[in-house]
Design a protein around this motif. Structure first.
Motif, PDB file in Angstrom:
ATOM      1  N   GLY A  88      12.770  -2.510   8.481  1.00  0.00           N
ATOM      2  CA  GLY A  88      13.206  -2.693   7.095  1.00  0.00           C
ATOM      3  C   GLY A  88      12.990  -1.447   6.258  1.00  0.00           C
ATOM      4  N   ASP A  89      12.731  -1.651   4.988  1.00  0.00           N
ATOM      5  CA  ASP A  89      12.460  -0.579   4.039  1.00  0.00           C
ATOM      6  C   ASP A  89      10.999  -0.165   4.219  1.00  0.00           C
ATOM      7  OD1 ASP A  89      12.040   1.114   1.882  1.00  0.00           O
ATOM      8  OD2 ASP A  89      12.504  -0.403   0.355  1.00  0.00           O
ATOM      9  N   ARG A  90      10.755   0.722   5.165  1.00  0.00           N
ATOM     10  CA  ARG A  90       9.383   1.072   5.535  1.00  0.00           C
ATOM     11  C   ARG A  90       8.563   1.548   4.346  1.00  0.00           C
ATOM     12  NH1 ARG A  90       9.979   5.375  10.147  1.00  0.00           N
ATOM     13  NH2 ARG A  90      11.178   6.279   8.457  1.00  0.00           N
ATOM     14  N   GLU A  91       9.098   2.487   3.575  1.00  0.00           N
ATOM     15  CA  GLU A  91       8.363   3.024   2.429  1.00  0.00           C
ATOM     16  C   GLU A  91       8.172   1.951   1.361  1.00  0.00           C
ATOM     17  OE1 GLU A  91       8.416   6.787  -0.694  1.00  0.00           O
ATOM     18  OE2 GLU A  91       9.894   6.717   0.924  1.00  0.00           O
ATOM     19  N   GLY A  92       9.199   1.167   1.101  1.00  0.00           N
ATOM     20  CA  GLY A  92       9.098   0.088   0.116  1.00  0.00           C
ATOM     21  C   GLY A  92       8.066  -0.952   0.516  1.00  0.00           C
ATOM     22  N   ASN A  93       8.001  -1.267   1.804  1.00  0.00           N
ATOM     23  CA  ASN A  93       7.012  -2.233   2.284  1.00  0.00           C
ATOM     24  C   ASN A  93       5.593  -1.721   2.079  1.00  0.00           C
ATOM     25  OD1 ASN A  93       9.038  -3.990   3.089  1.00  0.00           O
ATOM     26  ND2 ASN A  93       9.062  -3.242   5.197  1.00  0.00           N
ATOM     27  N   LEU A  94       5.383  -0.425   2.316  1.00  0.00           N
ATOM     28  CA  LEU A  94       4.056   0.153   2.090  1.00  0.00           C
ATOM     29  C   LEU A  94       3.692   0.093   0.607  1.00  0.00           C
ATOM     30  CD1 LEU A  94       4.142   3.267   4.471  1.00  0.00           C
ATOM     31  CD2 LEU A  94       3.144   1.025   4.912  1.00  0.00           C
ATOM     32  N   LYS A  95       4.648   0.424  -0.253  1.00  0.00           N
ATOM     33  CA  LYS A  95       4.388   0.385  -1.707  1.00  0.00           C
ATOM     34  C   LYS A  95       4.050  -1.027  -2.163  1.00  0.00           C
ATOM     35  CE  LYS A  95       7.138   4.371  -3.061  1.00  0.00           C
ATOM     36  NZ  LYS A  95       8.350   4.869  -3.709  1.00  0.00           N
ATOM     37  N   ARG A  96       4.795  -2.019  -1.659  1.00  0.00           N
ATOM     38  CA  ARG A  96       4.517  -3.412  -2.039  1.00  0.00           C
ATOM     39  C   ARG A  96       3.147  -3.846  -1.544  1.00  0.00           C
ATOM     40  NH1 ARG A  96       9.945  -3.399  -1.456  1.00  0.00           N
ATOM     41  NH2 ARG A  96      10.071  -3.987   0.731  1.00  0.00           N
ATOM     42  N   ALA A  97       2.801  -3.443  -0.328  1.00  0.00           N
ATOM     43  CA  ALA A  97       1.489  -3.802   0.216  1.00  0.00           C
ATOM     44  C   ALA A  97       0.367  -3.190  -0.618  1.00  0.00           C
ATOM     45  CB  ALA A  97       1.378  -3.350   1.674  1.00  0.00           C
ATOM     46  N   ILE A  98       0.517  -1.946  -1.023  1.00  0.00           N
ATOM     47  CA  ILE A  98      -0.508  -1.282  -1.836  1.00  0.00           C
ATOM     48  C   ILE A  98      -0.651  -1.994  -3.179  1.00  0.00           C
ATOM     49  CG2 ILE A  98      -1.077   0.843  -3.088  1.00  0.00           C
ATOM     50  CD1 ILE A  98       0.187   2.360  -0.651  1.00  0.00           C
ATOM     51  N   ALA A  99       0.474  -2.347  -3.796  1.00  0.00           N
ATOM     52  CA  ALA A  99       0.424  -3.058  -5.081  1.00  0.00           C
ATOM     53  C   ALA A  99      -0.290  -4.406  -4.930  1.00  0.00           C
ATOM     54  CB  ALA A  99       1.832  -3.256  -5.637  1.00  0.00           C
ATOM     55  N   LEU A 100       0.005  -5.127  -3.865  1.00  0.00           N
ATOM     56  CA  LEU A 100      -0.640  -6.428  -3.646  1.00  0.00           C
ATOM     57  C   LEU A 100      -2.125  -6.273  -3.307  1.00  0.00           C
ATOM     58  CD1 LEU A 100       2.217  -8.248  -1.702  1.00  0.00           C
ATOM     59  CD2 LEU A 100       1.307  -8.875  -3.963  1.00  0.00           C
ATOM     60  N   LEU A 101      -2.469  -5.240  -2.555  1.00  0.00           N
ATOM     61  CA  LEU A 101      -3.886  -4.996  -2.266  1.00  0.00           C
ATOM     62  C   LEU A 101      -4.645  -4.711  -3.557  1.00  0.00           C
ATOM     63  CD1 LEU A 101      -3.496  -2.901   0.979  1.00  0.00           C
ATOM     64  CD2 LEU A 101      -4.857  -4.994   0.782  1.00  0.00           C
ATOM     65  N   GLU A 102      -4.040  -3.933  -4.444  1.00  0.00           N
ATOM     66  CA  GLU A 102      -4.721  -3.636  -5.712  1.00  0.00           C
ATOM     67  C   GLU A 102      -4.830  -4.894  -6.569  1.00  0.00           C
ATOM     68  OE1 GLU A 102      -5.519  -0.004  -8.210  1.00  0.00           O
ATOM     69  OE2 GLU A 102      -3.376  -0.411  -8.517  1.00  0.00           O
ATOM     70  N   GLU A 103      -3.799  -5.702  -6.569  1.00  0.00           N
ATOM     71  CA  GLU A 103      -3.801  -6.931  -7.362  1.00  0.00           C
ATOM     72  C   GLU A 103      -4.853  -7.928  -6.859  1.00  0.00           C
ATOM     73  OE1 GLU A 103      -0.832 -10.704  -7.576  1.00  0.00           O
ATOM     74  OE2 GLU A 103       0.118  -8.743  -7.815  1.00  0.00           O
ATOM     75  N   LYS A 104      -5.031  -8.021  -5.543  1.00  0.00           N
ATOM     76  CA  LYS A 104      -5.833  -9.101  -4.972  1.00  0.00           C
ATOM     77  C   LYS A 104      -7.169  -8.680  -4.385  1.00  0.00           C
ATOM     78  CE  LYS A 104      -1.615 -11.527  -3.853  1.00  0.00           C
ATOM     79  NZ  LYS A 104      -1.046 -12.587  -3.084  1.00  0.00           N
ATOM     80  N   THR A 105      -7.347  -7.370  -4.123  1.00  0.00           N
ATOM     81  CA  THR A 105      -8.495  -6.956  -3.327  1.00  0.00           C
ATOM     82  C   THR A 105      -9.414  -5.968  -4.023  1.00  0.00           C
ATOM     83  OG1 THR A 105      -7.105  -7.284  -1.387  1.00  0.00           O
ATOM     84  CG2 THR A 105      -9.134  -6.096  -1.043  1.00  0.00           C
TER      85      THR A 105
END
Length: 170
Positions: A21-38
Motif C-alpha cells: 500500500g502507501d508505505r510512507e503514509g502507513n508509517l505516518k499514520r502509525a506514528i500519529a497513532l502511537l503518539e496519540e495512544k502511547t
C-alpha cells in the motif's frame, strides 16, 4: 508529595516498517497513532528502503525508527503497537511476509525483558539486521545496548548483514 512526571517516563525505541500500500503514509499514520495512544514522539529517523528480509519474494520495505517518552510499561507499549497494527489493517499470515505495517519494540530504556514469546527487549535479533540498526543509529547513536554494552552506532558499524539499506531523501 508529588513525583516528578519526567521520572516516571521511559524512552521506548520502536521500528516501523511496511511493504504494501502507501508505505510512507502507513508509517505516518502509525506514528500519529502511537503518539496519540502511547507517548510523546521525541525523535523520528529518516525513511530507509530495504529488500525484504527472511522471505525475499515480496516488495521492498520502508523502515523508520522512532523514540517516544511514555509512562506506560513495555508490555503496554507492545499491546498498543499491536492494536495500532490491527487498526491500520495488518493481517498476520506468514512469518516475515508482506504487511501494511509492522511495529516492533526494539529497546525500552535500559531494561532487559523476557516474557516468553510475548516480549523480548532488547529485540533479540536487532544487532544482526541493518534495516533495524541504521535508522536506530540515526536517532540513538549513543544509547547503550543493555545486554551487549556497546553503543547503537558501534553495533550498526559492525553488522555483517548483506542487505543494502538505502536512506531515502524526502
Amino acid at each position: 508529595m508529588m513525583l516528578n512526571k519526567a521520572l516516571e517516563c521511559s524512552t521506548a525505541y520502536l521500528l516501523l516498517g511496511g511493504n504494501l500500500g502507501d508505505r510512507e503514509g502507513n508509517l505516518k499514520r502509525a506514528i500519529a497513532l502511537l503518539e496519540e495512544k502511547t507517548g510523546k514522539v521525541i525523535s523520528v529517523s529518516s525513511l530507509y528502503e530495504t529488500a525484504a528480509w527472511g522471505k525475499t519474494d515480496q516488495p521492498a520495505f520502508l523502515n523508520q525508527a522512532i523514540a517516544l517518552k511514555t509512562g506506560l510499561s513495555a508490555l503496554q507499549v507492545l499491546d498498543h503497537a499491536l492494536n495500532i497494527e490491527q487498526e491500520l489493517g495488518r493481517v498476520r499470515k506468514d512469518k516475515w511476509g508482506e504487511r501494511l505495517i509492522d511495529i516492533d519494540l526494539i529497546l525500552f530504556g535500559d531494561e532487559i525483558i523476557n516474557i516468553s514469546n510475548k516480549l523480548q527487549v532488547p529485540h533479540p535479533h536487532m544487532q544482526y539486521r541493518k534495516f533495524v540498526m541504521e535508522p536506530l543509529a540515526e536517532i540513538a547513536p549513543d544509547v547503550l545496548h543493555p545486554v551487549l554494552g556497546e553503543t547503537i552506532l558501534a553495533i550498526s558499524r559492525n553488522i555483517e548483514d548483506p542487505l543494502e539499506v538505502k536512506k531515502l531523501i524526502t
